[in-house]
Design an enzyme around this catalytic site. Structure first.
Site, PDB file in Angstrom:
ATOM      1  CB  SER A 112      -9.861  20.170   0.265  1.00  0.00           C
ATOM      2  OG  SER A 112     -11.182  21.016   0.760  1.00  0.00           O
ATOM      3  CG  ASN A 128      -8.781  25.784  11.889  1.00  0.00           C
ATOM      4  OD1 ASN A 128      -8.681  25.194  10.493  1.00  0.00           O
ATOM      5  ND2 ASN A 128      -7.986  26.308  11.900  1.00  0.00           N
ATOM      6  CB  THR A 184       9.387 -23.700   8.581  1.00  0.00           C
ATOM      7  OG1 THR A 184       9.826 -25.257   9.248  1.00  0.00           O
ATOM      8  CG2 THR A 184       8.638 -24.164   9.886  1.00  0.00           C
ATOM      9  CG  HIS A 185      12.690 -22.678   6.635  1.00  0.00           C
ATOM     10  ND1 HIS A 185      13.420 -20.983   7.158  1.00  0.00           N
ATOM     11  CD2 HIS A 185      13.019 -22.857   7.167  1.00  0.00           C
ATOM     12  CE1 HIS A 185      13.921 -20.955   7.965  1.00  0.00           C
ATOM     13  NE2 HIS A 185      13.515 -21.849   9.008  1.00  0.00           N
ATOM     14  CB  SER A 213      -4.777 -16.556 -20.169  1.00  0.00           C
ATOM     15  OG  SER A 213      -4.429 -16.493 -20.787  1.00  0.00           O
ATOM     16  CE  LYS A 230      -1.756 -18.960 -16.557  1.00  0.00           C
ATOM     17  NZ  LYS A 230      -0.984 -17.791 -16.605  1.00  0.00           N
ATOM     18  CG  ASN A 240      -4.483 -15.667 -14.636  1.00  0.00           C
ATOM     19  OD1 ASN A 240      -3.489 -17.341 -14.324  1.00  0.00           O
ATOM     20  ND2 ASN A 240      -5.211 -14.913 -15.484  1.00  0.00           N
ATOM     21  CD  GLU A 264      -2.112 -12.684  -9.826  1.00  0.00           C
ATOM     22  OE1 GLU A 264      -0.906 -12.398 -10.189  1.00  0.00           O
ATOM     23  OE2 GLU A 264      -2.859 -13.151 -10.246  1.00  0.00           O
ATOM     24  CE1 TYR A 279      -6.562  22.519   8.897  1.00  0.00           C
ATOM     25  CE2 TYR A 279      -5.549  24.532   8.206  1.00  0.00           C
ATOM     26  CZ  TYR A 279      -6.610  23.177   7.803  1.00  0.00           C
ATOM     27  OH  TYR A 279      -6.796  22.525   6.058  1.00  0.00           O
ATOM     28  CD  GLN A 335      -7.736  21.704   1.493  1.00  0.00           C
ATOM     29  OE1 GLN A 335      -8.388  22.689   2.559  1.00  0.00           O
ATOM     30  NE2 GLN A 335      -7.126  21.855   0.532  1.00  0.00           N
ATOM     31  CE  LYS A 382     -10.722  17.118   4.557  1.00  0.00           C
ATOM     32  NZ  LYS A 382      -9.459  17.189   5.370  1.00  0.00           N
TER      33      LYS A 382
END
Ligand code: ARG
Length: 458
Positions: A20, A107, A152-153, A274, A280, A282, A287, A314, A319, A322
């Site tokens: 680990s 542990n 709304t919607h 772009s 463009k 973006n 995003e 344990y 392990q 993490k």
């Protein structure tokens, strides 16, 4: 470390699946701090000699200085950060290093280190969200009167103020902060001294180590202490909800930045161009904030599935706790920073927003409300009359307040010229002055309260 019982060393595959260190080296600061607290206690309790305790403590400082300067070495044979540190300590100070692991196990050690790390992650998230709230409140203050369509919607519903809209996110991030704070208060108990699972026969002082590490008390049950990862789940749940809020804000900015909306111009520094379409710009950062939410949800899912069905105490499955937490924490801090930059740097096109509110018949409810209030029409009937007015305005391609009084009276004779005062978007917004409503005066009150809570200059 455990070779005594074994005739053969581990296979290459065993070493690889077991290691680990590639990820838990991120815990090195917490591991050193917990070991120093432990050895100070062992010395104070006479479990190791004062000389050995001092040598171990100084040696741990040297290991920490090396990690700080050169990073943590990754040797799979040493499995994890705990063995890596202990082995380097032995190289530096000799056999006395072997006394550090008295009255503890990896542990309780890993549970302690990880809990310390997650506590800090809660504090960091809270601070970063505070900065995002400051950005939102600052922009909301600027735009307490700027009118935009409320949806709304995703259909134009009623006019609202941009300040009100931004303050909605201030509320969400406030709840996120309280979730991180809440999670943090449930991380107040120190697992160290629970040893492998059953506690220890050595006369340790768990209060002392708990205090030294900033915990309120020791954990009360050793079995629970070494197998509990609720703190990591609490963090991931708070992080998930926060990522979800960030994603919703990101989505709105993406939609608002599109040409048909044109409500916002996002900062160049958080956009990309772009390679083939020169016109463009973006909203990539937004995003990615929206996209990263999926990975944070994935991190939560991963740990939930890891923990379900594990018997006490344990198991090595744990392990795997993490990587998802580290990933989520990294993504969250990046996303909060990106969103703070976008809120600070966004140019809101308030004229476009106002036009959109005016064109979308956003004040239809105000006409209906006016009929109820001024002409004593039952709301359902008023709704019907207003629908006819909208239909007419739509067929003529005009706003509601551009219909003539004669046209309105042809729909319902109870309408008189006072109606025009109710049909503007400004009048509509100003009238919604109920507590928590969109009226500029309400937005200003909420902004003032928020500024005070956030310690901002008035
Ligand atoms: N690297 C381990 C983990 O992260 C430390 C605990 C190992 N304990 C054990 N009994 N093998 O969970």
């Amino acid at each position: 470390m455990w070779g005594g019982r074994f005739a053969e060393g581990p296979s290459a595959i065993m070493r690889e699946i077991n290691a680990s260190i590639p990820f838990d080296k991120a815990l090195w600061r917490q591991d050193i701090a917990a070991s120093k607290a432990h050895v100070a206690m062992l010395g104070a309790q006479g479990i190791v000699s004062p000389e050995d305790a001092a040598a171990i403590s100084a040696g741990l400082d040297r290991v920490a200085a090396e990690y700080e300067a050169k990073g943590v070495p990754e040797n799979w044979d040493l499995e994890d950060i705990h063995m890596t540190t202990e082995s380097r300590l032995a190289e530096l100070i000799g056999p006395a290093a072997g006394r550090l692991h008295t009255a503890r196990s990896r542990n309780d050690q890993v549970a302690t280190d990880f809990k310390l790390w997650v506590r800090e992650a809660c504090v960091a998230a809270d601070a970063a969200l505070g900065a995002l709230q400051v950005a939102l409140v600052t922009r909301a203050d600027e735009h307490a009167e700027s009118i935009m369509p409320g949806f709304t919607h995703l259909q134009t519903a009623q006019p609202v103020t941009l300040g009100h809209h931004l303050m909605a996110y201030h509320e969400m991030f406030g709840r996120d902060r309280s979730r991180f704070a809440d999670a943090h208060t449930r991380m107040a108990q120190c697992p160290l001294g629970s040893a492998a699972l059953a506690g220890t026969g050595f006369p340790i002082d768990r209060e002392m180590t708990a205090k030294a590490l900033g915990f309120a008390t020791p954990t009360r049950n050793s079995l629970d202490a070494v197998s509990d990862r609720d703190f990591a789940l609490d963090y991931l749940m708070a992080a998930t909800q926060c990522a979800l809020h960030l994603s919703r804000l990101a989505e709105e900015l993406i939609v608002w930045a599109s040409q048909p909306f044109g409500f916002v111009v996002l900062p160049d520094a958080l956009s990309t161009g772009s390679s083939i379409m020169p016109q463009k710009k973006n909203p990539d950062a937004a995003e990615l904030v929206r996209g990263h939410c999926g990975r944070v949800v994935g991190a939560l899912t991963s740990l939930v599935v890891t923990m379900k069905g594990l018997p006490l105490a344990y198991s090595k499955d744990m392990q795997d706790d993490k990587p998802p937490v580290f990933e989520a924490a990294g993504l969250l801090s990046l996303c909060i920073a990106a969103m703070t930059g976008m809120v600070e740097g966004a140019t809101f096109r308030t004229e476009r927003m106002r036009q959109a509110a005016e064109l979308g018949y956003a004040t239809a409810t105000d006409l209906a409300d006016w009929l109820v209030r001024q002409a004593d029409v039952p709301f359902r009937e008023a709704h019907h009359i207003t629908g006819a007015a909208v239909k007419l305005a739509e067929s003529r391609g005009v706003a509601l307040d551009q219909l003539t009084l004669a046209e309105l009276q042809a729909i319902d004779p109870r309408i008189d010229e006072r109606v025009f005062t109710a049909l503007s978007v400004d009048a509509s917004v100003a009238s919604r002055a109920s507590y928590g409503g969109t009226a500029p005066e309400q937005v200003r009150l909420r902004v003032a309260e928020a500024k005070q809570a956030l310690g901002m200059e008035e």
